[in-house]
Enzyme design. Structure first.
Site, PDB file in Angstrom:
ATOM      1  N   ASP A  62      -4.628   1.099  -1.705  1.00  0.00           N
ATOM      2  CA  ASP A  62      -5.181  -0.173  -1.219  1.00  0.00           C
ATOM      3  C   ASP A  62      -5.256  -1.199  -2.343  1.00  0.00           C
ATOM      4  O   ASP A  62      -4.887  -2.367  -2.160  1.00  0.00           O
ATOM      5  CB  ASP A  62      -6.589   0.048  -0.647  1.00  0.00           C
ATOM      6  N   HIS A  97       0.852  -1.203   0.000  1.00  0.00           N
ATOM      7  CA  HIS A  97       0.000   0.000   0.000  1.00  0.00           C
ATOM      8  C   HIS A  97       0.884   1.247   0.000  1.00  0.00           C
ATOM      9  O   HIS A  97       0.660   2.180  -0.785  1.00  0.00           O
ATOM     10  CB  HIS A  97      -0.902  -0.030   1.238  1.00  0.00           C
ATOM     11  N   GLU A  98       1.878   1.268   0.891  1.00  0.00           N
ATOM     12  CA  GLU A  98       2.746   2.447   0.964  1.00  0.00           C
ATOM     13  C   GLU A  98       3.586   2.589  -0.302  1.00  0.00           C
ATOM     14  O   GLU A  98       3.816   3.708  -0.775  1.00  0.00           O
ATOM     15  CB  GLU A  98       3.639   2.375   2.212  1.00  0.00           C
ATOM     16  N   GLU A 139      -5.915   6.958  -1.344  1.00  0.00           N
ATOM     17  CA  GLU A 139      -5.797   5.798  -0.456  1.00  0.00           C
ATOM     18  C   GLU A 139      -6.422   4.559  -1.079  1.00  0.00           C
ATOM     19  O   GLU A 139      -5.941   3.435  -0.875  1.00  0.00           O
ATOM     20  CB  GLU A 139      -6.454   6.097   0.901  1.00  0.00           C
ATOM     21  N   HIS A 159       1.579   4.244  -2.930  1.00  0.00           N
ATOM     22  CA  HIS A 159       1.407   5.694  -2.813  1.00  0.00           C
ATOM     23  C   HIS A 159       2.386   6.449  -3.717  1.00  0.00           C
ATOM     24  O   HIS A 159       2.126   7.600  -4.096  1.00  0.00           O
ATOM     25  CB  HIS A 159       1.572   6.148  -1.364  1.00  0.00           C
TER      26      HIS A 159
END
Length: 633
Positions: free
Chosen positions: A545, A481-482, A541, A485
């Site tokens: 995800d 997930h990070e 986000e 980003h």
């Protein structure tokens, strides 16, 4: 953990978490409980127990830990606070009360700002978004009293009720500070009037979620020309010791209106706003009675039933100032170098999986793929806790002869001056912005780094007792997930060095925008807690995800002990949450994350393996037609 097999095809989240939700109890002093919150509670209890022992023989600890423990002892000394009553805050308010003009404010502006007092402009230091190796000065608008400007829209049923609650709370605090009824009401009316002046000119949460719109550079002359009333140049020079060639204006619309807002006719309202905001921000450092009163508004916003107990409040207050010191202690004692190396290796593996996926991406051109892989290769990784404690914490010194509030202001001054000293200096890419004792993780687009504090690196996210598939459904998805980003609608605007720099071909950029629009559409308008999800607010986000879950699934499938069912079950488990309606509605208004239940349910519907694993068919509630599924990364 009991799973309702019959319910999976209709609601994965409820099937996995339903039994837990029925029995889970939200603590009186919190608005929610669940995966993240439960870990926070466990760590709080663990560290409070440790520090209660350590504070009795602090002389054996490091100098920064000794200062933290001194501050913790002060925060715990409620008897002393009751003896001092409101005197510490009255001393802070005296020069504010004596202020009769903007000239008086100008004399004190920089000093008050360094002390953490309210300001009609916010000042911050961060990496220059176009030259991310150097720190720049950012200018922001002040915060509103209500959580977001959308609350002030005509017909919003919550606004009037919340402002009445705020006013009632402030009346109690001002009366305790010996203002009479008339003076207290006048100050409240003035503060609310000034707050209203700000509303048309500040950004909403949705607008603030677009990082590219915060980069509005101005020259020193352009910036200072925005006010005839105040000497903006003088306050900047006081803060950074020079006239910057460039300042980054985060809310230009507010700055354009600044001179009208700060007109002579609004001075009394501004003064009332300064006093009310100061009292609101600092009353929790006084008696226990006023500490509890000063939390009434925030508890109404979140739906929390009660204030934190004294010990926990004292711990939170002390940790708020010494977060990295607490994180260093926690990381080294409860995480350690072995786990740090193991998780670092896991992050590297997830990056290699992501690299493979980018190399084989079917909708990006070769040129854009190459730049994306370059960015991935330059990604900084921070795991567990920093190698070295930030030097700031060797500058923080507590004076036990002074009140808790006096110490809080003194420590804030040191921290703020330290921040401003970094202006025009090289960016320290290794500097952590989150305590290692925090149950969270983050990506910083200006630095192109991902950070995983020690506190999140435990079950149900990660444990050697869990299978590899469970770990990939937990921390693996968080790690990816990070990473994602770096390629969401915000991160994709920044290059491998963290510069705001378009590295996409026009065709690829257009394709990405179309896919992002599909992700907006997938969430926008979904019913939750009596309101609806804002797809634009949550898109970054949701993209992260989606990419994180898909990438983690690929990694799980590469292991010999792969168990796709366990992967999806643990994904649903980490999002378990039981919260007050008020809190869920507050998050819908201001949080860039979708509600936890929807994060668990919607993203799995985009993955073919979910359908084959659980036999999801057309007609099942969890079914989503292939043409409606969103897969970006």
């Amino acid at each position: 953990m009991a799973i309702n097999e019959a319910l999976i095809k209709d609601d994965l989240y409820e099937a996995v978490n339903g039994d837990w939700i029925k029995t889970a109890t939200i603590p009186d002093d919190k608005p929610a409980t669940g995966g993240f919150n439960d870990l926070v509670d466990e760590i709080d209890q663990q560290l409070m127990g440790d520090f209660d022992t350590l504070k009795e023989h602090a002389e054996t600890e490091s100098a920064p830990m000794q200062e933290f423990l001194k501050y913790y002892r002060l925060a715990l000394d409620f008897d002393r606070r009751d003896r001092e009553q409101t005197t510490p805050l009255k001393q802070v308010l005296a020069p504010l009360t004596a202020m009769t003009s903007y000239a008086d404010f100008q004399k004190n502006w920089a000093d008050w700002l360094i002390s953490g007092m309210p300001s009609p402009l916010g000042f911050d230091i961060d990496a220059d978004m176009k030259n991310a190796q150097i720190n720049a000065l950012f200018i922001a608008a002040p915060k509103l009293i209500l959580p977001d400007k959308t609350y002030y829209a005509e017909g919003n049923p919550q606004a009037d009720q919340l402002l009445k609650l705020f006013a009632a709370m402030m009346k109690k605090l001002l009366l305790a500070l010996d203002y009479d009824e008339i003076a207290a009401q006048r100050l409240i009316d003035q503060a609310l009037a000034f707050d209203r002046l700000l509303v048309p000119h500040v950004k909403s949460a949705e607008e603030s979620a677009d990082y590219s719109k915060m980069y509005n550079p101005q020259t020193f002359a352009e910036f200072t020309a925005h006010s005839q009333q105040l000497d903006l140049g003088a306050v900047v020079e006081s803060l950074v010791g020079a006239q910057p060639e460039k300042l980054i204006i985060m809310e230009p619309k507010f700055l354009d209106a600044f001179d009208d807002i700060m007109s002579d006719e609004h001075f009394d309202d501004f003064k009332g706003w300064m006093i009310v905001k100061t009292v609101y921000g600092l009353s929790s450092y006084l008696t226990d009675e006023l500490r509890i009163v000063s939390g009434e508004y925030s508890r109404a916003l979140s739906g929390s039933k009660a204030a934190k107990k004294r010990p926990k409040f004292a711990y939170y207050l002390a940790m708020g100032m010494f977060g990295q010191v607490v994180g260093d202690y926690y990381g080294r004692k409860y995480f350690g170098e072995t786990a740090k190396a193991d998780v670092h290796h896991m992050v590297e593996k997830m990056i290699s999986v992501y690299q493979h996926r980018l190399a084989n991406n079917t909708w990006l051109s070769q040129a854009t793929r190459d730049k994306a892989i370059l960015k991935l290769n330059k990604l900084g990784i921070q795991v567990g806790y920093p190698d070295d404690l930030d030097p700031l914490y060797r500058k923080l010194h507590v004076d036990p002869t002074q009140s808790l509030l006096a110490n809080a202001i003194s420590l804030t001054r040191v921290a703020t001056e330290d921040m401003f000293s970094k202006w025009n200096q090289p960016v320290d890419r290794n500097r952590w912005e989150m305590s290692a004792a925090t149950v969270n993780a983050y990506y910083h687009p200006f630095k192109n780094i991902i950070v995983f504090p020690a506190a999140i690196l435990q079950a149900p996210f990660y444990s050697l007792k869990q299978s590899s598939s469970q770990n990939y459904g937990g921390i693996g998805a968080v790690i990816a997930h990070e990473i994602s980003h770096a390629f969401d609608n915000n991160g994709a605007l920044f290059d491998e060095y963290g510069n705001l720099n378009n590295w996409w071909t026009d065709e690829d950029s257009q394709q990405f925008k179309q896919l992002a629009a599909k992700m907006i559409g997938e969430f926008d308008g979904l019913e939750f807690a009596g309101q609806k999800v804002n797809g634009k607010l949550t898109v970054s986000e949701n993209i992260a995800d989606g990419g994180g879950l898909s990438c983690a699934l690929e990694a799980a499938k590469s292991e010999e002990d792969v168990d796709i069912r366990a992967f999806f079950v643990n994904w649903a488990t980490i999002w378990r949450m039981k919260a007050t309606t008020q809190y869920m509605q507050l998050l819908l208004s201001i949080d860039v994350h979708a509600p936890a239940k929807l994060r668990a349910n919607v993203q799995v519907q985009n993955l073919a393996d979910f359908y084959t694993t659980f036999g999801i068919q057309s007609g099942d509630s969890m079914y989503l037609a292939p043409e409606d599924r969103v897969n970006i990364w």
